[in-house]
Design an enzyme around this catalytic site. Structure first.
Site, PDB file in Angstrom:
ATOM      1  N   GLU A 166      -7.184  -7.555  -1.262  1.00  0.00           N
ATOM      2  CA  GLU A 166      -7.662  -7.506   0.123  1.00  0.00           C
ATOM      3  C   GLU A 166      -9.158  -7.231   0.097  1.00  0.00           C
ATOM      4  O   GLU A 166      -9.591  -6.105  -0.158  1.00  0.00           O
ATOM      5  CB  GLU A 166      -6.935  -6.432   0.936  1.00  0.00           C
ATOM      6  CG  GLU A 166      -5.481  -6.759   1.228  1.00  0.00           C
ATOM      7  CD  GLU A 166      -4.849  -5.804   2.232  1.00  0.00           C
ATOM      8  OE1 GLU A 166      -5.525  -4.824   2.641  1.00  0.00           O
ATOM      9  OE2 GLU A 166      -3.683  -6.023   2.605  1.00  0.00           O
ATOM     10  N   GLU A 168       0.820  -1.216   0.000  1.00  0.00           N
ATOM     11  CA  GLU A 168       0.000   0.000   0.000  1.00  0.00           C
ATOM     12  C   GLU A 168       0.855   1.268   0.000  1.00  0.00           C
ATOM     13  O   GLU A 168       0.559   2.250   0.686  1.00  0.00           O
ATOM     14  CB  GLU A 168      -0.970  -0.012   1.193  1.00  0.00           C
ATOM     15  CG  GLU A 168      -1.992  -1.144   1.083  1.00  0.00           C
ATOM     16  CD  GLU A 168      -3.010  -1.163   2.212  1.00  0.00           C
ATOM     17  OE1 GLU A 168      -2.677  -0.704   3.325  1.00  0.00           O
ATOM     18  OE2 GLU A 168      -4.121  -1.641   1.973  1.00  0.00           O
TER      19      GLU A 168
END
Length: 636
Positions: free
Chosen positions: A268, A194
């Protein structure tokens, strides 16, 4: 929704860890080819389109004896892959000293178990992982450098990048034999995590990728980001696939439109959510990803459920969120149940069978049966009374000395507590101001408890009862004379794992002032509260009325089973069972019971130790610790 946005009891024998000669999916003798279609339209296994159906499991959060059970639970829900975070700071707690063997650190054995169960693996080694884990997996020893920058990680900082190089080298030589091209189960390796939420330095990402390549791990690679972040910052690596945080079928299509040369997956998918201390209930209880799963299965799209089973933040490993250096700090609870389809105790949660039905109805072969539930143990309503046996104040180590207080990291301490002590010459009372307390402090003047500081916000009624100030507001000390001793005991809670204040040191960060005058001449007592410290406690209490006591309970278990230790009548502290740190408890909730897995118990006599920051030997309140029937703590 962005996940972190802030704007059967059987011992695991060595034979069980070894890969069999043949397995139903991945093994060391049958080599496979994994890659991407030339037009980016699909993942390919041995040249054929392959749907990655992944569930995330973190071996660091699961007792070793339960690793196989949790893998089988994921497989029975229709998964063919396990996504695995490697927590860098868990395998390198001390600089240059790697431990891939003790407790839950043997990630290689876990990956081999995945292969033995016919499961593929997505390896997520960071170096930063977030994961609601202390400092997002980055080792705290880097925080001894006062000018270290971690929010936007760059290779230009030689201290950070040298540590990353050392970590990648150590992990690479262990995982190389387990790559899919070498006959192992690892399909892809994730580069960073991320990063688009922090910066747009694609040079840094490429340097991380090249580190793996130079250490014999040639990929395939992928990155993980929200769709908006990856579009804005282009935080991808050459030829790497794209994992999307919170992705669904529509977002996968969007990523394919923006990056048509490589495949995309929902890296995710959140069936639950993380929970902080002080929140009214466990988060994510209303989450339902049935619609997303139906979309993935209908389109043959790849996905990873984060988490399929969360597990537990045993010890001091839970992380935190924060927006700035001292305020808006939210530490995570000990349970990492995450409202996942497989509960903290490993049982099928409320939506497990619904998700299993969605996946099972869309694959050609029948799913394996759901593993039998783990046995549980309950004390059947009996209440146990731990007795005080040791005082923190009678177990202090030799002090370090400094003019000004220093955070834990300055003297090499990673976690636990730290005590700061000085003399107050010419004392008359007044306002005590600390810059800054990270994260919870109790204050004593000549051994008398006078109040405390809480960086996390606590309810007003509790703050008033304990005389604890919120948000590092000054504390008024009582009037007096002479030169009393000032003691400030600080608990370091979870380091920030996501947010602007990723550099999150513990203890007292800068200074302490009384009536506007800075206090100097400090003794500092590191109190890591590790297993060695607990094992060597001296059974002595010189002042039973002074908080900061250890309580002990001997109890018998006639038959082994998972259980929970109910700490709802205690205030704030830590629990150990037979030397195993079950984690933190806090009366502000929402968690009040700590998971104790059966393998950590013994038939016959067991020992429970509690350290409470506020309980005294004289008070009759809060002694009851009940061994409760195992069940989803989220439901309380």
């Amino acid at each position: 929704m962005r996940r972190r946005q802030f704007l059967v009891l059987s011992a695991l024998t060595p034979a069980a860890m070894a890969l069999p000669a043949t397995t139903a999916g991945a093994n060391e003798t049958a080599r496979h080819r994994f890659g991407f279609a030339s037009d980016g339209s699909a993942f390919l296994l041995d040249g054929k389109p392959f749907q990655i159906r992944s569930g995330e499991l973190h071996p660091a959060r699961i007792p070793v004896e339960y690793w196989r059970h949790r893998i089988r639970m994921a497989k029975a829900m229709g998964m063919n892959t396990i996504a695995v975070y490697v927590m860098w700071n868990y395998v390198e707690e001390r600089e240059g000293v790697f431990d891939f063997e003790t407790e839950r650190r043997d990630v290689i054995a876990f990956i081999r178990l995945c292969a033995a169960e016919g499961m593929w693996v997505l390896l997520r080694p960071g170096p930063y992982v977030c994961a609601e884990w202390d400092l997002g997996g980055i080792p705290p020893y880097l925080l001894r450098h006062k000018d270290i920058k971690l929010r936007v990680r760059r290779s230009e900082d030689p201290r950070y990048f040298a540590a990353v190089q050392r970590y990648v080298e150590a992990l690479s030589r262990r995982v190389r034999p387990l790559l899919v091209a070498n006959g192992g189960p690892i399909l892809m390796v994730q580069v960073e995590n991320e990063y688009g939420s922090y910066g747009s330095d694609t040079t840094y990402l490429e340097e991380i990728r090249q580190l793996w390549i130079s250490n014999g791990v040639p990929g395939p690679f992928y990155t993980q980001d929200g769709l908006a972040q990856v579009r804005q910052n282009h935080t991808v690596v050459p030829g790497g696939a794209i994992g999307l945080s919170g992705g669904d079928a529509a977002q996968i299509a969007g990523a394919r439109h923006s990056f048509p040369d490589v495949p995309a997956m929902a890296g995710e998918v959140y069936p639950g959510w993380l929970t902080h201390w002080g929140e009214p209930a466990f988060a994510g209880q209303d989450s339902d990803v049935s619609a997303q799963l139906k979309g993935f299965m209908a389109g043959g799209l790849s996905f990873n459920l984060y988490m399929i089973h969360g597990g537990t933040n045993f010890g001091f490993w839970a992380g935190a969120n924060a927006r700035d250096d001292s305020g808006a700090y939210q530490p995570d609870i000990t349970s990492y149940d995450y409202n996942a389809p497989i509960t903290e105790q490993g049982a099928a949660g409320p939506r497990y069978h619904a998700y299993r039905s969605i996946v099972g109805g869309a694959v050609p072969d029948p799913l394996p049966p759901v593993p039998a539930p783990i046995p549980t143990y309950t004390s059947e309503g009996r209440t146990f009374t731990p007795t005080p046996f040791a005082s923190l104040w009678d177990n202090l180590p030799a002090p370090l000395r400094s003019s000004r207080p220093q955070p834990m990291e300055a003297h090499g301490q990673n976690s636990g507590f730290v005590l700061y002590r000085t003399k107050l010459d010419g004392y008359t009372g007044g306002k005590l101001d600390i810059r800054w307390v990270h994260d919870y402090a109790t204050v004593f003047v000549d051994g008398r408890y006078t109040g405390g500081f809480s960086r996390p916000r606590i309810p007003a009624a509790l703050a008033a009862r304990l005389n604890v100030t919120n948000d590092n507001a000054p504390l008024t000390l009582p009037p007096g004379t002479g030169a009393p001793t000032l003691d400030i005991a600080v608990e370091g809670m979870g380091r920030t794992n996501f947010g602007h204040a990723l550099v999150d040191r513990k203890g007292i960060l800068e200074s302490v002032s009384l009536r506007g005058a800075e206090l100097t001449g400090w003794e500092v007592f590191p109190l890591p509260m590790d297993s060695k410290f607990i094992e060597t406690l001296r059974a002595r209490i010189s002042d039973p009325g002074r908080p900061g006591l250890f309580f002990r309970l001997a109890f018998d278990v006639p038959a082994l089973g998972d259980t929970y230790v109910d700490m709802s009548r205690w205030t704030k502290g830590v629990v150990w069972v037979n030397g195993h740190n079950l984690g933190r408890y806090w009366t502000i909730g929402p968690q009040h019971r700590l998971f104790c897995p059966a393998p950590w118990l013994r038939r016959g006599r067991n020992e429970l130790v509690v350290f409470d920051l506020h309980q005294t030997a004289a008070s009759p309140i809060g002694f009851a610790a009940t061994l409760a029937a195992a069940g989803a703590e989220r439901a309380r």
